[in-house]
Scaffold this active site. Structure first.
Site, PDB file in Angstrom:
ATOM      1  N   ASP A 297       7.087   0.323   8.589  1.00  0.00           N
ATOM      2  CA  ASP A 297       6.305   0.410   7.358  1.00  0.00           C
ATOM      3  C   ASP A 297       5.403  -0.828   7.343  1.00  0.00           C
ATOM      4  OD1 ASP A 297       5.532   1.250   4.713  1.00  0.00           O
ATOM      5  OD2 ASP A 297       6.820  -0.336   3.931  1.00  0.00           O
TER       6      ASP A 297
ATOM      7  N   GLU B  94       4.373   4.724   9.469  1.00  0.00           N
ATOM      8  CA  GLU B  94       3.780   5.388   8.311  1.00  0.00           C
ATOM      9  C   GLU B  94       2.270   5.298   8.413  1.00  0.00           C
ATOM     10  OE1 GLU B  94       5.413   5.936   4.016  1.00  0.00           O
ATOM     11  OE2 GLU B  94       4.413   3.988   4.122  1.00  0.00           O
TER      12      GLU B  94
ATOM     13  N   ASP C  41      10.627  -2.468   1.635  1.00  0.00           N
ATOM     14  CA  ASP C  41       9.909  -2.303   2.894  1.00  0.00           C
ATOM     15  C   ASP C  41      10.847  -1.841   4.008  1.00  0.00           C
ATOM     16  OD1 ASP C  41       7.454  -3.130   1.763  1.00  0.00           O
ATOM     17  OD2 ASP C  41       7.961  -5.225   2.087  1.00  0.00           O
TER      18      ASP C  41
END
Length: 169
Positions: free
Chosen positions: A7, A67, A145
């Protein structure tokens, strides 16, 4: 199969490594690479790249997922995020990994079953799917996160398993 999920963030890049057969998932490690708000941007990119390379050497994932960039109202923020994603993609390619990219909508749908799920719902479902007794540790932001990165890894493991089942007929 060992899967790393990432991420991206210019101050904190979350990572999560899982072991999965596509149905049962187990967390190996999760956390953040903290790049420091006050550091020059180029130095932050170097920190993130180095941290990812160390993780890849230590945990030897067989698959990777990142992502995808989401729409950001602030163009400057979106550009910084794109730079960090470039660093992550480079580190993964250097390790010889094929990289899958998933939108936040795809990750949420895969993990929660609802593409407009809230962050806390993703955290709860990720924790449940991984059989964790408590939330991923760390400061609240770092925990988010890391949890998001684990959700990306679970999403990819699930997609890979579905693809294998469909290919088998």
């Amino acid at each position: 199969m060992r899967v790393i999920g990432i991420d991206c963030g210019s101050q904190r890049t979350g990572y999560g490594v899982i072991e999965s057969d596509g149905v049962c998932h187990r967390m190996i490690t999760a956390g953040v690479i903290a790049a420091g708000r006050k550091s020059p941007f180029a130095q932050r990119l170097l920190t993130i790249a180095g941290g990812l390379r160390l993780l890849l050497q230590e945990h030897l994932p067989e698959a990777a997922a990142v992502e995808d960039v989401f729409y950001a109202a602030n163009v400057k923020t979106a550009l910084k995020l794109a730079h960090v994603r470039g660093i992550a993609l480079l580190a993964l390619a250097e390790a010889g990994l094929e990289v899958a990219e998933y939108s936040p909508l795809e990750v949420k749908t895969s993990v929660v079953g609802y593409g407009r799920a809230e962050k806390y719902q993703v955290q709860c479902m990720t924790r449940s799917l991984l059989g964790l007794p408590e939330a991923v540790r760390g400061a609240p932001e770092a925990s988010e996160d890391a949890s998001d990165a684990l959700a990306v890894a679970v999403c990819h493991a699930t997609h890979m398993a579905t693809g294998r089942r469909l290919a088998q007929g």
